[in-house]
Design an enzyme around this catalytic site. Structure first.
Site, PDB file in Angstrom:
ATOM      1  N   CYS A  75       0.848  -1.188   0.000  1.00 33.23           N
ATOM      2  CA  CYS A  75       0.000   0.000   0.000  1.00 33.23           C
ATOM      3  C   CYS A  75       0.883   1.238   0.000  1.00 33.23           C
ATOM      4  CB  CYS A  75      -0.922   0.022   1.215  1.00 33.23           C
ATOM      5  SG  CYS A  75      -1.931   1.511   1.321  1.00 33.23           S
ATOM      6  N   GLU A 113      -5.315  -8.563  -0.735  1.00 32.29           N
ATOM      7  CA  GLU A 113      -5.124  -8.648   0.725  1.00 32.29           C
ATOM      8  C   GLU A 113      -4.128  -7.603   1.176  1.00 32.29           C
ATOM      9  OE1 GLU A 113      -2.526 -10.458   4.077  1.00 32.29           O
ATOM     10  OE2 GLU A 113      -2.067  -9.867   2.013  1.00 32.29           O
ATOM     11  N   ARG A 164      -4.359 -12.991  13.272  1.00 35.69           N
ATOM     12  CA  ARG A 164      -3.725 -12.369  12.106  1.00 35.69           C
ATOM     13  C   ARG A 164      -4.790 -11.617  11.316  1.00 35.69           C
ATOM     14  NH1 ARG A 164       1.147 -13.134   9.997  1.00 35.69           N
ATOM     15  NH2 ARG A 164       1.558 -12.482   7.857  1.00 35.69           N
ATOM     16  N   ARG A 166      -6.313  -9.390   8.761  1.00 35.58           N
ATOM     17  CA  ARG A 166      -5.956  -8.831   7.469  1.00 35.58           C
ATOM     18  C   ARG A 166      -7.226  -8.379   6.753  1.00 35.58           C
ATOM     19  NH1 ARG A 166      -1.817  -8.953   9.647  1.00 35.58           N
ATOM     20  NH2 ARG A 166       0.238  -9.602   8.863  1.00 35.58           N
TER      21      ARG A 166
END
Length: 465
Positions: A75, A113, A164, A166
């Site tokens: 990103c 993702e 986790r 995401r």
């Protein structure tokens, strides 16, 4: 094969594992990190391309046609200089290269993702640009972030005992000539794979499972060193002392900062101290004042922790009613030693702060870390260093999370996708990717001691039909 997919920013192949287990054929992969690309090629039999900006741009399109595009994309900040939204604003970022591929090949499904923060308050603009770009390209996609963690997915569906979180972006192409009245769809529904699952039910021995280390070398690779054991012995004594002092009450849940223990009458908080820190300083002073006698004796015994690094003079107790430190899972963090119940583990990170199984006085092994990401036991890291392997695993995507998100996306958008080889393959795939990845593998390949060099072509592991 039921469908073709491309795997962008592929790492070592978490997306590949999930889509391959559904019957997909990977026709193109990109990964700029050469070490990760070697491991990808070793296990999946496909050599990833390097720099995606050279393979997919305004002048070049080396990515072949495909049905599904997946990727854990970096990103990069998008410009906020103007009000322009969409593809023009993404230029100069890696997301623009993804958009360019989508524009040319129009895959039926796009699944991206990223880390949790991409949908946070600091990245509102970037998030809006991504969603708007996908919609401009003709895709149905929710503006709400889809946050998924494998520890919330039932084990029978491929969940794993790892927190986790995401964000997944599930975009489905609107067929040409079809008007989509669902302009802002709900995110794909994962309720079926989460139903009635309490993450406190995870059991590392049963659900990971933990390895039985049988050789001296395997034990030494992950064993805590003497200084680390000393830190834990000291803090374990603190826990046991406080258990007695508090007479059955819970241990403090706030961070314990031994360096900041002072009597409340001597507490001095500098002007400008953030409110959160002031709160913890006051709580530490109260704790010390109430239990000064036993805490002074503890500090004296351990030489006031003077030979402990600053971050090891701090304890974050999140293990609730665990009797002592050795019953917990530990993490050496910059903010202190964190202790949690031995149910599920903190997220793997792309550094060597690996979780510690306190009872065994060792870190988790490479194989255990791979299992946390849903990779099968035949997955081969060859002869690379442990630190590099932990980094690659920490950068990876969880297989079970991808598998279930993609299934949920297809269910959501069957009105767009219709009946096809793609939808048949995904919806008829087993409920758990482990059924495919774990049971249909040529295991004798795993034991081969093959040197993995840049100039050597290594044959892939073969799936057995």
């Amino acid at each position: 094969m039921g469908f073709k997919f491309v795997d962008l920013f592929a790492g070592i192949g978490g997306f590949h594992a999930a889509l391959g287990a559904m019957g997909g054929e990977c026709v193109y992969a990109s990964e700029i990190d050469k070490d990760a690309a070697r491991i990808y090629q070793r296990n999946w039999g496909l050599k990833p391309d390097g720099d995606i900006t050279l393979a997919a741009n305004e002048d070049v399109m080396e990515v072949p046609p495909h049905d599904v595009l997946v990727g854990g994309f970096p990103c990069q900040p998008f410009s906020k200089s103007g009000k322009q939204m969409g593809m023009d604003e993404t230029r100069g970022t890696l997301f623009w290269n993804i958009a360019r591929i989508i524009e040319v090949h129009a895959p039926s499904i796009v699944l991206l993702e990223n880390v949790r923060n991409i949908a946070g308050p600091r990245h509102i603009h970037e998030w809006e640009v991504i969603i708007q770009t996908l919609r401009q390209l003709g895709y149905r996609v929710s503006k709400e972030p889809m946050v998924v963690s494998p520890h919330l997915i039932r084990p029978e569906f491929g969940g794993r005992p790892q927190v986790r979180e995401r964000v997944f972006i599930a975009a489905t192409r609107i067929p040409s000539g079809k008007k989509d009245h669902n302009s802002n769809p709900e995110i794909p529904d994962l309720s079926a794979v989460k139903m009635n699952w309490d993450p406190q039910k995870w059991n590392l021995n049963k659900d990971l499972p933990l390895e039985k280390l049988t050789t001296i070398r395997s034990k030494m690779d992950v064993a805590l060193v003497d200084t680390e054991i000393k830190w834990l012995e000291a803090w374990n004594e603190f826990v046991e002392i406080m258990r007695i002092e508090l007479n059955g009450d819970k241990l403090p849940g706030f961070p314990i900062w031994a360096d900041d223990w002072v009597h409340t009458t001597k507490l001095s908080i500098p002007y400008g101290t953030p409110a959160w820190k002031e709160n913890f300083l006051r709580k530490n002073a109260d704790l010390y004042t109430k239990h000064k006698k036993v805490l002074d004796a503890w500090l004296k015994k351990w030489n006031h922790l003077e030979d402990f690094p600053p971050s090891r003079r701090k304890l974050e107790w999140q293990a609730q009613n665990a009797k002592n430190l050795w019953e917990t899972v530990l993490h050496f963090r910059p903010s202190g030693i964190r202790a949690k119940r031995a149910t599920y583990l903190p997220a793997l990170v792309a550094i060597t702060q690996t979780s510690i199984i306190a009872k065994q006085k060792r870190r988790i092994t490479i194989r255990e870390a791979a299992r946390l990401q849903g990779l099968p036991d035949w997955f081969d890291f060859v002869d690379q260093s442990q630190s590099l392997t932990y980094k690659q695993l920490g950068n990876g995507v969880n297989v079970g999370a991808v598998y279930n998100v993609l299934k949920a996306q297809v269910f959501r958008d069957l009105d767009l996708l219709g009946k096809s080889k793609l939808t048949d393959a995904i919806l008829s795939a087993p409920s758990n990717p482990d059924f495919v990845l774990g049971n249909h593998v040529d295991y004798h390949r795993v034991a081969e001691a093959i040197k993995f060099k840049n100039d050597v072509e290594i044959p892939p592991l073969r799936l057995v039909n």
